[in-house]
Design a protein around this motif. Structure first.
Motif, PDB file in Angstrom:
ATOM      1  N   ALA A 102      18.954  -4.285  -6.358  1.00 19.07           N
ATOM      2  CA  ALA A 102      18.309  -4.380  -5.328  1.00 19.07           C
ATOM      3  C   ALA A 102      16.582  -3.652  -4.998  1.00 19.07           C
ATOM      4  N   ILE A 103      16.971  -2.030  -4.973  1.00 18.52           N
ATOM      5  CA  ILE A 103      16.545  -1.024  -4.728  1.00 18.52           C
ATOM      6  C   ILE A 103      15.115  -1.534  -5.582  1.00 18.52           C
ATOM      7  N   SER A 104      15.503  -1.491  -7.025  1.00 20.68           N
ATOM      8  CA  SER A 104      14.126  -1.827  -7.813  1.00 20.68           C
ATOM      9  C   SER A 104      13.400  -3.020  -7.593  1.00 20.68           C
ATOM     10  N   ASP A 105      13.448  -4.418  -6.972  1.00 26.04           N
ATOM     11  CA  ASP A 105      13.057  -5.489  -6.593  1.00 26.04           C
ATOM     12  C   ASP A 105      12.176  -5.400  -5.827  1.00 26.04           C
ATOM     13  N   ALA A 106      12.764  -4.118  -4.595  1.00 27.61           N
ATOM     14  CA  ALA A 106      12.222  -3.939  -3.017  1.00 27.61           C
ATOM     15  C   ALA A 106      11.014  -2.468  -3.716  1.00 27.61           C
ATOM     16  N   TRP A 107      10.904  -2.431  -4.769  1.00 27.60           N
ATOM     17  CA  TRP A 107      10.414  -1.249  -5.290  1.00 27.60           C
ATOM     18  C   TRP A 107       9.285  -2.057  -5.940  1.00 27.60           C
ATOM     19  N   LEU A 108       9.340  -2.845  -6.475  1.00 22.68           N
ATOM     20  CA  LEU A 108       8.312  -3.452  -6.998  1.00 22.68           C
ATOM     21  C   LEU A 108       7.293  -4.206  -6.236  1.00 22.68           C
ATOM     22  N   ALA A 109       8.301  -4.585  -5.516  1.00 19.80           N
ATOM     23  CA  ALA A 109       7.536  -6.230  -4.218  1.00 19.80           C
ATOM     24  C   ALA A 109       7.151  -5.457  -3.314  1.00 19.80           C
ATOM     25  N   HIS A 110       7.145  -4.065  -2.462  1.00 24.74           N
ATOM     26  CA  HIS A 110       6.439  -3.028  -1.982  1.00 24.74           C
ATOM     27  C   HIS A 110       5.301  -2.676  -2.475  1.00 24.74           C
ATOM     28  N   HIS A 111       5.400  -2.658  -3.733  1.00 23.60           N
ATOM     29  CA  HIS A 111       4.137  -1.560  -5.292  1.00 23.60           C
ATOM     30  C   HIS A 111       3.136  -2.483  -4.862  1.00 23.60           C
ATOM     31  N   ASN A 112       3.608  -3.632  -5.227  1.00 23.21           N
ATOM     32  CA  ASN A 112       3.136  -4.970  -6.391  1.00 23.21           C
ATOM     33  C   ASN A 112       2.725  -4.559  -7.013  1.00 23.21           C
ATOM     34  N   ALA A 113       3.773  -4.608  -8.065  1.00 17.03           N
ATOM     35  CA  ALA A 113       3.295  -3.609  -9.757  1.00 17.03           C
ATOM     36  C   ALA A 113       4.496  -4.313 -10.402  1.00 17.03           C
ATOM     37  N   LYS A 114       4.411  -4.561 -11.193  1.00 19.05           N
ATOM     38  CA  LYS A 114       5.348  -5.431 -12.147  1.00 19.05           C
ATOM     39  C   LYS A 114       5.905  -4.096 -13.532  1.00 19.05           C
ATOM     40  N   VAL A 126      13.560  12.664 -16.156  1.00 23.56           N
ATOM     41  CA  VAL A 126      13.734  11.673 -15.675  1.00 23.56           C
ATOM     42  C   VAL A 126      12.546  10.684 -16.105  1.00 23.56           C
ATOM     43  N   ASP A 127      13.213   8.664 -16.411  1.00 23.83           N
ATOM     44  CA  ASP A 127      12.474   8.132 -16.999  1.00 23.83           C
ATOM     45  C   ASP A 127      12.131   7.181 -15.778  1.00 23.83           C
ATOM     46  N   LEU A 128      12.940   6.358 -14.936  1.00 21.05           N
ATOM     47  CA  LEU A 128      12.862   4.959 -14.191  1.00 21.05           C
ATOM     48  C   LEU A 128      13.169   5.973 -12.804  1.00 21.05           C
ATOM     49  N   MET A 129      12.569   5.555 -12.194  1.00 21.78           N
ATOM     50  CA  MET A 129      12.496   6.342 -10.857  1.00 21.78           C
ATOM     51  C   MET A 129      11.824   5.311  -9.571  1.00 21.78           C
ATOM     52  N   ARG A 130      13.111   5.142  -8.897  1.00 21.90           N
ATOM     53  CA  ARG A 130      13.088   3.444  -8.206  1.00 21.90           C
ATOM     54  C   ARG A 130      13.602   4.195  -6.323  1.00 21.90           C
ATOM     55  N   PHE A 131      13.051   4.278  -5.731  1.00 22.29           N
ATOM     56  CA  PHE A 131      13.166   4.114  -4.371  1.00 22.29           C
ATOM     57  C   PHE A 131      13.337   2.579  -2.665  1.00 22.29           C
ATOM     58  N   ALA A 132      14.508   2.896  -2.350  1.00 22.87           N
ATOM     59  CA  ALA A 132      13.954   1.664  -1.012  1.00 22.87           C
ATOM     60  C   ALA A 132      13.067   2.529  -0.527  1.00 22.87           C
ATOM     61  N   PRO A 133      12.265   0.832   0.523  1.00 21.31           N
ATOM     62  CA  PRO A 133      10.997   1.526   0.905  1.00 21.31           C
ATOM     63  C   PRO A 133      11.279   1.890   2.589  1.00 21.31           C
ATOM     64  N   ASP A 134      12.857   2.232   2.915  1.00 21.41           N
ATOM     65  CA  ASP A 134      12.977   2.915   4.210  1.00 21.41           C
ATOM     66  C   ASP A 134      13.773   3.988   3.987  1.00 21.41           C
TER      67      ASP A 134
END
Length: 869
Positions: A695-707, A752-760
């Motif tokens: 869920a955090i990863s999906d939100a991070w990608l959507a927030h940054h308009n990234a793939k 550290v490789d993959l770093m993701r955080f929630a928009p809030d």
């Protein structure tokens, strides 16, 4: 109506142009090779016509009549010229603010010019010598590139200036060659000198001079003046080498200097190896009215031998002497020994090319009458005929194995020894050619003395010749044809010549030899150009992945865990101790990082990767490599280009105390007060929190308009994340940020490789996460923490920086639209790391740019992925 026709014609022209441009781009290398052969053919035809009244015997007699005093004087001036040439490199090293012992610089420069003057193409060039030698002496790739650029520019500007100054004094001697009136020739020289002077005045003290689209940063006045004097001394000495070999009174020395400089300059601009044929044509055309052409030809032959071949032989004798002293246990300077070991294969390969030319040319020139009479009374005709024909084919074979010598193949060494022994015997049987036999014996001694350098077990026949080597074959065939036509110009051609077998039938013997060489060279060229490419890169099998992971766990490089993504192909060393992980994009095989495994397994694996990529019709590229392996890549003929800098934190000294850590310490304290909590989740427990991480990863990608990215970065994949620990931050009982941690069993490094955080997630979460990860790894006994690379960071902005660095620096400063280069560097600088350069390694020319584009698309998942960041 007329307007309509005109518009249609314009459209047709645009369509033609649109169709031709892609064709030219695709076939640029082949067209350049054809242009080289065409230039040689045209100048060969010019020489043939300029020497229409000259007989081969007259040239031989002119050679015999040359006094020994002239030969000794030519050798002394050759030594003076090469002494001057060493100061190009001395000046270049001072220009880049590096200092090396003069013995190392002199050996490198002398060998570079010996190879460049003689071969002057592709893998055998002065640049290749300098890369191999200076990389072994600890000079950075970007500085080696500056040295090569400095040397090239210094010689070019010096040659131009000396030529123009000479034209002012002796324009009437050169005017007939150009078809211009001496007055206008001098005016052109004045205009060029004025332009050069203006450039130096405007660019004095290192200022940048802009000419159209090109920007040039000049050295300071002192350096420029000194290099001009070096060029003047070099040209004066090298011109005198030929001048003392000419008949006395042919022309005044100042006039000859102008002609010589012009001939050298046009030879360089023609891109023909060593200016072969081009230089001779200009000398004959300008001096033919002042002396007998046969004596000029004789002097030119001696000049080529003394100024081009003799320094190569001396260079080989020096490095072979170093090898022999080493084997005998005598002390030799370690740096000189290291240089000798790196450049000996290139020197021997160049000598192999020279001997190949010698064997082919000797097959199309007649045997001295007294030698032929002796052979007639000693050997039957079929043996002499067979020896003559086989010797020419051995010359062709020597071209092929010379490429293997440059690559240090053990098979090439054995083949070269066999060819040298066979050719030596045949040279005695076919013509009692003692000089030819002596050269081959020298080559044989050099091979035997340097045996330890040729240890690569790669297949000699599994490699197709590259285009520069195929061009060399074409040059040899064309040269043989021109010499054959010159020598036997009085023999009327008839079909019966092919079937004449007599001791006195020299022309038929030469025809058959040249035909054999031409057919053999054509077959080799067709096979090299048309053979099917090897299979492309294949995904790693389960067994290969297990072997790779076992190697990774035993190594210190935490980034090697990216192999766990399973999106890369694998290539293992022959002993299975090391591997390369790589991907393919377009015509690039891109290896990620240095080879993974013991350093002593790297050299052979690097060569193996390069050869396999080339066999597949692709370029070999190494992405994000460390300084540790640069010498190995240089040995393989590749060049390094800075990509950025990697940040390392010494965990033993990581302690958030003191003034420099105040800002980070405050952010960590604030995060703790805000309720953020850190936890390291073991691999076995990662699946239990995978839903929250997703869920955090999906939100991070959507927030940054990234793939998702790939290749050099990990993508969100449940299987990949569950193989290593995951660091998480919780806020009010839920996970708001995470990062997967890459470690190995040696506990040397973590990252550290993959770093993701929630928009809030609370502000400063990433700073808190990194600080806590480093504290945790330090407590676990890890020694360093890898913060990853800052792209384009550390690019030089100095006035002497190469174009690659200046372009990268500009993009770093002004490329925020595409990537937050400066912001990433600033974030990592918070942890006060040690910065180490990282490089892209590829062959020269346009290949680095294409390779970087392919690597970018491979990481971003194609053009759309790059555009979406």
């Amino acid at each position: 109506m007329t307007s309509s026709l005109t518009e249609r014609a314009a459209n047709d022209d645009q369509q033609v142009e649109a169709g031709w441009r892609p064709f030219l781009r695709r076939n640029r290398r082949y067209l350049q090779a054809l242009a080289t052969l065409l230039v040689i053919g045209l100048f060969g035809l010019a020489i043939f016509h300029l020497t229409s009244e000259v007989q081969y015997d007259d040239v031989v007699q002119a050679l015999a009549d040359t006094s020994w005093t002239s030969v000794v004087a030519a050798i002394l001036f050759t030594a003076l010229s090469f002494f001057a040439l060493t100061f190009y490199d001395v000046g270049a090293l001072e220009y880049v603010r590096r200092k090396l012992p003069y013995a190392d610089v002199a050996l490198t420069a002398a060998c570079a010019y010996a190879v460049g003057n003689t071969a002057g193409f592709g893998a055998l060039s002065g640049g290749a010598i300098r890369y191999r030698a200076y990389s072994r002496l600890g000079i950075e790739p970007e500085n080696i590139a500056r040295i090569i650029a400095f040397v090239t520019l210094a010689f070019g500007l010096g040659l131009l200036t000396v030529t123009c100054l000479s034209l002012l004094a002796v324009g009437e001697y050169v005017a007939p060659l150009t078809g211009l009136d001496p007055f206008w020739l001098r005016m052109i020289a004045v205009a060029i000198l004025g332009t050069v002077l203006a450039v130096f005045v405007k660019g004095r003290d290192g200022h940048e001079v802009t000419i159209g689209r090109f920007a040039l940063r000049m050295p300071d006045s002192r350096t420029s003046s000194r290099q001009f004097l070096v060029t003047a001394l070099d040209l004066a000495a090298s011109a005198t080498v030929l001048y003392v070999l000419l008949p006395a009174g042919t022309i005044g020395w100042p006039a000859f200097l102008a002609i010589y400089s012009l001939a050298v300059g046009i030879g360089v601009l023609s891109h023909v190896p060593a200016g072969l044929g081009v230089f001779e044509t200009i000398i004959i055309a300008t001096l033919g009215h002042s002396a007998d052409v046969d004596t000029i030809l004789g002097a030119l032959v001696l000049y080529r031998v003394i100024y081009h071949v003799l320094p190569l032989l001396i260079a080989i004798a020096v490095v072979v002497g170093i090898e022999l002293r080493q084997l005998s246990g005598h002390p030799v300077a370690s740096s000189v020994r290291r240089i000798g070991g790196r450049i000996t294969p290139l020197l021997l390969a160049t000598l192999g090319i020279v001997l190949a030319i010698m064997l082919v040319l000797s097959s199309v020139t007649p045997t001295p009458d007294e030698n032929l009479a002796f052979l007639e009374g000693l050997l039957p005709l079929p043996i002499v005929e067979g020896a003559h024909f086989l010797a020419s084919l051995l010359g062709l074979a020597l071209v092929i194995v010379s490429r293997g010598l440059a690559q240090r193949l053990d098979g090439a060494w054995w083949a070269s020894v066999a060819i040298a022994v066979a050719a030596l015997l045949l040279s005695l049987i076919k013509a009692i050619a003692l000089v030819e036999a002596g050269m081959l014996a020298f080559f044989l001694v050099g091979l035997i003395a340097s045996r330890r350098l040729f240890v690569r077990p790669a297949s000699l026949f599994g490699q197709a010749l590259t285009l520069p080597w195929l061009t060399a074959l074409g040059v040899i065939c064309l040269g043989g044809f021109v010499v054959l036509m010159f020598v036997y110009r009085d023999v009327d051609y008839s079909h019966e010549l092919w079937w004449q077998f007599e001791f006195s039938a020299e022309a038929p013997r030469g025809l058959r030899a040249l035909l054999g060489v031409t057919i053999g060279a054509s077959a080799i060229a067709i096979w090299s150009l048309m053979r099917p490419a090897a299979s492309g890169a294949e995904p790693a099998s389960d067994d290969a992945m297990e072997r790779a992971l076992a190697i990774v766990e035993a190594q210190d490089m935490s980034d090697a865990n990216l192999v766990r993504m399973g999106d890369k192909s694998l290539m293992f060393s022959a002993d299975g101790r090391a591997f390369i992980m790589y991907g393919q994009r377009a015509r690039s095989w891109i290896a990620l990082f240095d080879p993974v495994g013991p350093v002593d397994a790297w050299p052979e694996l690097i060569w193996q990767f390069i050869e396999t990529a080339r066999a597949s019709g692709c370029r070999a590229v190494f992405y994000q490599v460390s300084p540790l392996g640069l010498a190995y890549y240089a040995d393989a003929g590749l060049r390094a280009f800075r990509l950025g800098e990697l940040a390392h934190v010494d965990l033993a000294r990581f302690e958030m105390k003191g003034g420099k850590w105040a800002n980070l310490r405050q952010q960590v304290s604030r995060a703790q007060r805000d309720g953020l909590e850190f936890k390291m989740v073991a691999p076995a427990d990662v699946p239990a929190i995978m839903g929250e991480l997703t869920a955090i990863s999906d939100a991070w990608l959507a927030h940054h308009n990234a793939k998702e990215k790939g290749f050099s970065l990990g993508a969100f994949d449940p299987d990949y994340l569950a193989e290593q620990p995951v660091a998480v931050l919780t806020y009010e009982g839920r996970i708001v940020a995470f990062a997967n941690i890459l470690v190995t069993a040696t506990k040397q490094e973590g990252t550290v490789d993959l770093m993701r955080f929630a928009p809030d997630a609370p502000k400063g979460s990433m700073d808190f996460l990194f600080a806590q990860v480093m504290e945790h790894l330090k407590a676990e006994g890890y020694r360093t923490f890898n913060l990853g690379m800052a792209p384009l960071s550390g690019m030089s902005s100095r006035q002497i920086a190469p174009v690659w660095d200046r372009a990268g620096r500009t993009f770093f400063e002004h490329g925020e639209r595409f990537y937050n280069f400066k912001g990433l560097r600033a974030f990592k600088s918070k942890f006060h790391p040690h910065w180490q350069p990282r490089y892209l390694v590829a062959s020269g020319g346009i290949n680095p740019i294409l390779a970087l584009m392919d690597a970018t698309f491979l990481i971003g998942g194609g053009f759309k992925g790059v555009m979406k960041k």
